[in-house]
Design an enzyme around this catalytic site. Sequence first.
Site, PDB file in Angstrom:
ATOM      1  N   CYS A 132      -3.492   6.325  -2.666  1.00 48.57           N
ATOM      2  CA  CYS A 132      -2.569   5.764  -1.664  1.00 48.57           C
ATOM      3  C   CYS A 132      -1.134   5.942  -2.171  1.00 48.57           C
ATOM      4  O   CYS A 132      -0.686   7.067  -2.382  1.00 48.57           O
ATOM      5  CB  CYS A 132      -2.955   4.310  -1.430  1.00 48.57           C
ATOM      6  SG  CYS A 132      -1.967   3.401  -0.233  1.00 48.57           S
ATOM      7  N   ASP A 180      -7.719   9.111   8.784  1.00 46.85           N
ATOM      8  CA  ASP A 180      -6.694   8.325   8.100  1.00 46.85           C
ATOM      9  C   ASP A 180      -5.544   8.063   9.066  1.00 46.85           C
ATOM     10  O   ASP A 180      -4.848   8.991   9.469  1.00 46.85           O
ATOM     11  CB  ASP A 180      -6.199   9.089   6.873  1.00 46.85           C
ATOM     12  CG  ASP A 180      -5.291   8.265   5.972  1.00 46.85           C
ATOM     13  OD1 ASP A 180      -4.642   7.331   6.485  1.00 46.85           O
ATOM     14  OD2 ASP A 180      -5.233   8.566   4.777  1.00 46.85           O
ATOM     15  N   HIS A 213      -8.354   5.879   5.546  1.00 45.83           N
ATOM     16  CA  HIS A 213      -7.471   5.751   4.392  1.00 45.83           C
ATOM     17  C   HIS A 213      -8.117   4.825   3.354  1.00 45.83           C
ATOM     18  O   HIS A 213      -8.690   3.799   3.699  1.00 45.83           O
ATOM     19  CB  HIS A 213      -6.130   5.157   4.846  1.00 45.83           C
ATOM     20  CG  HIS A 213      -5.071   5.178   3.797  1.00 45.83           C
ATOM     21  ND1 HIS A 213      -4.395   6.332   3.459  1.00 45.83           N
ATOM     22  CD2 HIS A 213      -4.566   4.210   3.013  1.00 45.83           C
ATOM     23  CE1 HIS A 213      -3.513   6.058   2.516  1.00 45.83           C
ATOM     24  NE2 HIS A 213      -3.602   4.778   2.216  1.00 45.83           N
TER      25      HIS A 213
END
Length: 245
Positions: A132, A180, A213
């Site tokens: 991330c 995502d 994600h």
Amino acid sequence: MANGNNETPCCIGDRLEYGSMGRELKVGGVDMYLATPKTPTKKGVVVYIDVYGWKLPNTRYIVDMIANNGYVAILPDVFEGAEPWSADRDWSGFLEWVKTKDPNKIHPVVDAAVGYLQQECGVEQLGCVGFCWGGRAVHACLVDRTDFKCGVAFYGMRSIDDEKLGLLNAPGLFVFGGKDSVIPLDQVETLKTELKKSCKVEHHVTVYEGMPHGFAHRKKEENDKDAAAIDGARLEMLKWLEKYM
């Protein structure tokens, strides 16, 4: 990390209940988490946190996994004591908050982590891994530094408008989820294009179909498809490190 819809950005997903095998220490006044393999090695990996900080069990689990595969792994608190994001905070302030966390300005902390690995652990070869926000940090290090032999960035990259987007100094693996909401596939395609145009070292971009994600470190294996993607992404990471270190 901005998304163009109303979905919650960077959801914490499934937080692991995990005790960890390493230890906490301070290096140059910065908190870090260190995990070591059972047998001596001269290979070390710096792992970069996501927005939930250096204490998130999910990230420490990955640090321990890397250590169990033969690397000294260190996870520095690159926020330097500042509060990480919390899932119970008002998400309307997330984008303003994350603007204060610039992955291009973490190099003094990275220097401290690298110095510790080299001086205290005998590390001679370095790699980096991040998730991330930490994926953006990996990308920054592969572009701006020359001490890493390779890097793996999970669902994170420099801004698509960055003129250095495709310029890597060491082999880079970029892993994304096909669903995502934080990094849409058109941005992934832009990255691929820039890497193909500008990059002079080995690189690869993998997209795991249907994955959100954070899937590789913050998602439970709820079915066979999840398990295949999560295990596949982690194995890709380990193979990339093994190949270039």
